[in-house]
Motif scaffolding. Structure first.
Motif, short mmCIF file in Angstrom:
data_model
loop_
_atom_site.label_atom_id
_atom_site.label_comp_id
_atom_site.label_asym_id
_atom_site.label_seq_id
_atom_site.Cartn_x
_atom_site.Cartn_y
_atom_site.Cartn_z
N ALA A 1 0.83 -1.20 -0.18
CA ALA A 1 -0.08 0.12 0.04
C ALA A 1 0.81 1.32 0.15
N ASN A 2 2.14 1.28 0.52
CA ASN A 2 2.79 2.57 0.72
C ASN A 2 3.60 2.87 -0.59
N ASP A 3 3.85 2.04 -1.48
CA ASP A 3 4.27 2.38 -2.70
C ASP A 3 4.10 1.93 -3.99
N SER A 4 3.13 0.97 -3.69
CA SER A 4 2.22 0.30 -4.87
C SER A 4 3.28 -0.82 -5.68
N SER A 5 4.39 -1.05 -5.01
CA SER A 5 5.09 -2.03 -5.51
C SER A 5 4.57 -3.45 -5.74
N LEU A 6 4.83 -4.19 -6.60
CA LEU A 6 4.41 -5.48 -6.82
C LEU A 6 4.95 -6.48 -5.72
N VAL A 7 4.14 -7.33 -5.17
CA VAL A 7 4.75 -8.40 -4.26
C VAL A 7 4.73 -9.78 -5.07
N LYS A 8 3.30 -9.90 -5.49
CA LYS A 8 3.30 -11.22 -6.06
C LYS A 8 2.08 -11.33 -7.22
N PHE A 9 2.28 -12.29 -8.24
CA PHE A 9 1.30 -12.45 -9.16
C PHE A 9 0.65 -13.72 -9.25
N THR A 10 -0.51 -13.95 -9.76
CA THR A 10 -1.19 -15.04 -9.79
C THR A 10 -2.34 -14.69 -10.70
N VAL A 11 -3.34 -15.86 -11.18
CA VAL A 11 -4.63 -15.68 -11.75
C VAL A 11 -5.92 -16.66 -11.14
N THR A 12 -6.78 -15.97 -11.30
CA THR A 12 -7.83 -16.75 -10.56
C THR A 12 -8.24 -18.06 -11.14
N ASN A 13 -8.61 -19.05 -10.49
CA ASN A 13 -8.97 -20.34 -10.90
C ASN A 13 -10.46 -20.34 -11.68
N THR A 14 -10.77 -21.50 -12.09
CA THR A 14 -12.16 -21.64 -12.76
C THR A 14 -13.26 -21.24 -11.78
N GLY B 1 -13.07 -18.79 -9.68
CA GLY B 1 -12.73 -17.33 -9.56
C GLY B 1 -12.08 -16.93 -8.11
N ASN B 2 -11.39 -18.04 -7.49
CA ASN B 2 -10.62 -17.91 -6.28
C ASN B 2 -9.18 -17.53 -6.71
N TYR B 3 -8.42 -16.82 -5.74
CA TYR B 3 -7.11 -16.52 -5.76
C TYR B 3 -6.60 -16.80 -4.41
N GLU B 4 -5.20 -17.09 -4.36
CA GLU B 4 -4.75 -17.04 -3.08
C GLU B 4 -3.14 -16.71 -3.21
N PHE B 5 -2.79 -15.93 -2.07
CA PHE B 5 -1.13 -15.54 -2.26
C PHE B 5 -0.78 -16.11 -0.97
N ALA B 6 0.51 -17.13 -1.21
CA ALA B 6 0.70 -17.75 0.04
C ALA B 6 2.27 -17.11 0.64
N GLY B 7 2.48 -17.34 1.84
CA GLY B 7 3.66 -16.76 2.61
C GLY B 7 4.06 -15.40 2.28
N PRO C 1 7.81 -13.86 -18.29
CA PRO C 1 7.91 -12.84 -17.31
C PRO C 1 8.09 -13.27 -15.74
N PHE C 2 9.01 -12.49 -15.20
CA PHE C 2 9.15 -12.98 -13.83
C PHE C 2 9.13 -11.70 -12.74
N MET C 3 8.41 -12.00 -11.69
CA MET C 3 8.09 -10.80 -10.73
C MET C 3 8.40 -11.43 -9.26
N TYR C 4 9.10 -10.55 -8.66
CA TYR C 4 9.38 -11.10 -7.07
C TYR C 4 9.50 -9.67 -6.37
N LYS C 5 8.54 -9.59 -5.56
CA LYS C 5 8.50 -8.16 -4.72
C LYS C 5 8.81 -7.02 -5.70
N SER C 6 9.86 -6.41 -5.38
CA SER C 6 9.90 -4.94 -6.30
C SER C 6 10.91 -5.36 -7.63
#
Length: 788
Positions: free
Chosen positions: A37-50, A52-58, A645-650
């Motif tokens: 929230a403080n800087d809008s930096s990306l933490v994790k990326f995923t897509v919703t399943n069939t 419509g659910n999504y989950e970010f672990a850890g 594409p690869f994303m991890y935190k910032s």
């Protein structure tokens, strides 16, 4: 036990939620990103399943929000929420609205990925790329995934020539040197995205064997009154300046927009040409100094008649001027002894003016039933004039005694007028979407080539080596396209019919330069009609593992410069001429694409090109050579493209590997006039971005590309070439200002080289340009930034 504890701990630190569409149904395959929230930096990326659910672990403790994007829906995000180290955070269900639904007072804060891989194209987001600053459009293409430029800046894609360049969805009529000059006059500050479309549907023109590169210029979509200003400075060997302003006013009834960009630069480059022909060696060395300035402009308005209909008008253009001075020196040797016989100096001076203005009137109708009609009427003009002084002076090997001289002046104005009308209509049909359309276009080109022999302070027109060439091309097209989604798979099929009528007329000139109307001949008069089918099937039962199969047939028609039969002298021993027998080249392409977890994209493609264009350096008069275009018998090419594409935190990265095997075969008379070449080559592209510093206010970027040895234009074998760029960016002035600095080609490795051995002539060409530059750019945005 330890594994169980770790597993439970990870599950307990997760963030979960659900996404629904506007009808309350679960929305599958929505791109879902978790941001701090403080800087809008990306933490994790995923897509919703069939479901419509999504989950970010850890996920560690902190304040976050979740953002969602989905095709056909407006971007949405959750409110900011707190997440603790212990426990599970359940995010309230979010509903995404279809595009077109009003979003009140939404401020866009998310950054686009550097490169997006979509079902039908790859999108390079120029606006968000630090290392794009200070580049022209041609340099941006050179650094784009899968794109290659040869020694003459001809563009190829995945090893195939015949790329059709579009500007804002409209094909450019330019090719060769004219297209190169136009792209060099277009600055990165004008460009929003570059779309690389390798399998266009029937809706697009059939031209472009390798596909389409669509350069989309910036257009502000924010409500209220707003704008931006930018200024840039580059320094390599010589300084370069650029700047621009963009203004926009938008409300519920009208959108008015305009922009202006200015660019001035001075540059230098080197071109070396080593040529062995029979018993003579020509070792030509050229150093070129150029001075360029260009003005780009765009203005228009969209009038929203009601919530269904919009009418718009647009004018845009580019006014550019280029001055070039070439210092050329060619020792001419007798090969058996290695002794220099004479030295040719050709210190050319040229002035080129290229002006382009385009007018567009458009209408769009969209209703809630899914019906959409788009109509465009366009007129575009290009006014090009080249004035070149070419002194050819021969000296003895000591450069002390002048042996002879021949001085020429070439004046070549070209007028191009383009008239186009097109209409596209789409509507739902039997559970899918049916599209039909038509297009008619006329391109009229008038080219005058005058060669003057300069003697002292006077010059005389050489009527035997001057001409006027008129070329008209009319293309009429109809198409039908249908796509439909089934349970577990989707289909798309289209058929385009194109009727082509082209005519070339050549005239001699009188001694006063006027056209000799009675001397007209028609070396070219063709009429032909072709069908161009395209189809694709996508299996998406498991959204995490999608397969697509594609097919298309496409065409490339010769450019008017390649058809004009007259000779253009480059120096005393080299000239260029067109070929009226040059036929269109046709390509049949088959592709298989696999997308894994919306990240890893792999595409395998096979293409067969019939009558492929190739640039031949042929021989004449024993020691002279000429450059012309011919049709090769065929080209077969197999390519494999991998993107990830690869994303991890910032940290964010994009990698692209494009490999291909190509085979060229042709016989122009046996012996040394036979071509039988093959090559396995690849290009690799990688871009890395990281946010750092207090509140992640700084962004760093490192990008690079590598092109392995390949074959240019079917005859030239090239060596490897690569480049690495680095840059920094910082948002200032409370987010309204943006400062970017970068260094291009850090190690000065953009040095090209290629060789050809055809018709008893060995040719080795090499060169470099002012590729390493320090670039700095400042952008300031003002006014409203709300999208409704």
């Amino acid at each position: 036990m330890l594994g169980l504890i770790l597993t439970l701990s990870t599950q307990a630190q997760s963030i979960k939620g659900m996404v629904k569409d506007e009808n309350g149904k679960p929305l599958a395959a929505a791109n879902t990103t978790l941001h701090r929230a403080n800087d809008s930096s990306l933490v994790k990326f995923t897509v919703t399943n069939t479901e419509g659910n999504y989950e970010f672990a850890g996920i560690g403790e902190g304040n976050y929000y979740v953002q969602f994007t989905h095709v056909g829906h407006e971007t949405a995000k959750t409110a900011v929420f707190s997440h603790k180290n212990s426990g599970e955070s359940q995010v309230p269900v979010l509903t995404m609205q279809k595009q077109g639904t009003s979003l009140q007072n939404v401020t866009v804060v998310a950054r686009k990925p550097m490169i997006e891989v979509k079902a039908d194209k790859m999108v390079v987001n120029v606006e968000g790329t630090i290392n794009a600053v200070g580049n022209d459009a041609l340099e941006l293409l050179r650094k784009s995934p899968g794109v290659q430029l040869d020694k003459d800046d001809n563009i190829s894609l995945s090893g195939k020539n015949g790329v059709q360049v579009y500007i804002d969805g409209k094909p450019s009529p330019l090719s060769g040197a004219d297209l190169t000059a136009y792209l060099k006059s277009m600055q990165s500050s004008q460009i929003e995205t570059i779309e690389i479309i390798t399998n266009p549907s029937a809706k697009y023109d059939a031209a472009g064997n390798a596909g389409i590169i669509n350069i989309r210029l910036k257009k502000n979509k924010s409500f209220g009154t707003n704008g931006s200003m930018n200024a840039g400075y580059n320094i390599g060997t010589f300084p370069k300046y650029n700047g621009g302003i963009n203004l926009n006013h938008r409300d519920k009834g009208i959108n008015i927009f305009g922009s202006y960009n200015y660019n001035w630069n001075k540059n230098t480059n080197q071109f070396l040409l080593y040529r062995e022909q029979l018993d003579t060696l020509f070792d030509q060395r050229n150093t070129m100094f150029g001075r360029n300035k260009s003005h780009g402009f765009k203005a228009g308005a969209d009038l929203f008649l009601n919530n269904k209909s919009t009418i718009g008008v647009l004018i845009n253009g580019n006014i550019s001027q280029n001055e070039m001075k070439t210092d050329s020196k060619t020792p001419i040797s007798y090969i058996p002894t290695g002794v220099v016989d004479r030295i040719l100096t050709a210190n050319n001076e040229s002035e080129n003016k290229r002006n382009n203005v385009n007018f567009n009137l458009n209408y769009r109708y969209v209703d809630t039933a899914g019906r959409e009609l788009n109509m465009d009427a366009d007129y575009g003009l290009f006014r090009i004039k080249s004035d070149q002084l070419q002194p050819n002076v021969y000296f003895d090997p000591t450069m002390t005694n002048q042996l002879s001289q021949a001085i020429y002046n070439f004046v070549s104005p070209t007028d191009i007028d383009i008239y186009t009308f097109k209409a596209d209509y789409e509507q739902p049909y039997k559970g899918g979407k049916l599209g039909v359309g038509l297009k008619t276009s006329v391109v009229s080109t008038s080219n005058n080539f005058a060669r003057f022999n300069v003697i002292g302070n006077s010059k005389d027109l050489d009527v035997d080596r001057s001409n006027h060439f008129d070329y008209t091309e009319n293309i009429n097209a109809l198409y039908v396209n249908y796509n439909k989604s089934f349970k577990g798979f989707a289909i798309q099929a289209g058929l385009r019919l194109e009727n082509t009528n082209n005519k070339g007329e050549s005239y001699a000139l009188f001694s006063n330069g006027s056209i000799n109307e009675g001397s007209g001949t028609t070396p070219l008069d063709r009429n032909y009609t072709n069908l161009f089918p395209s189809a694709s099937v996508t299996f998406n039962k498991n959204p995490m593992k999608q397969w697509s199969f594609t097919y298309s047939r496409r065409i490339d028609r010769p450019a008017y410069q390649d058809l004009n039969p007259f000779e253009f002298k480059l120096d005393e021993y080299t000239f260029q001429k067109g070929n009226t027998d040059l036929l269109p080249q046709y390509t049949n392409s088959f592709g298989i694409t696999h997308v894994y977890k919306y990240k890893l994209t792999a595409t395998l493609n096979y293409s067969h090109v019939a009558d492929m264009f190739t640039q031949l350096v042929d021989t004449t008069e024993n020691s002279k050579s000429f450059i012309t275009k011919e049709n090769l018998a065929n080209q077969d090419i197999i390519s494999l493209n991998l993107s990830y594409p690869f994303m991890y935190k910032s940290y964010m990265a994009f990698m692209n590997l494009n490999t291909y095997y190509s085979m060229y075969q042709a016989d122009f008379g046996g012996g040394s006039r036979k071509i039988d070449l093959d090559v396995f080559s690849f290009t690799f592209y990688m871009q890395n971005t990281i946010k750092f510093g207090k509140k992640k206010a700084w962004t760093g970027e490192l990008s690079g590309w590598y092109a392995a040895p390949s074959i240019w234009q079917g005859t030239f074998e090239s060596r490897r070439i690569y480049s690495i760029d680095a840059g920094l960016q910082k948002n200032i002035l409370k987010g309204k200002g943006n400062l970017k600095a970068s260094v291009s080609d850090i190690f000065r490795t953009l040095r090209w080289k290629g060789s050809s051995n055809f018709a008893g002539q060995l040719t080795v060409a090499s060169g470099n340009f002012e590729s390493r530059q320090f670039k700095i750019n400042f952008t300031y945005r003002f006014g409203s930034n709300q999208v409704k």
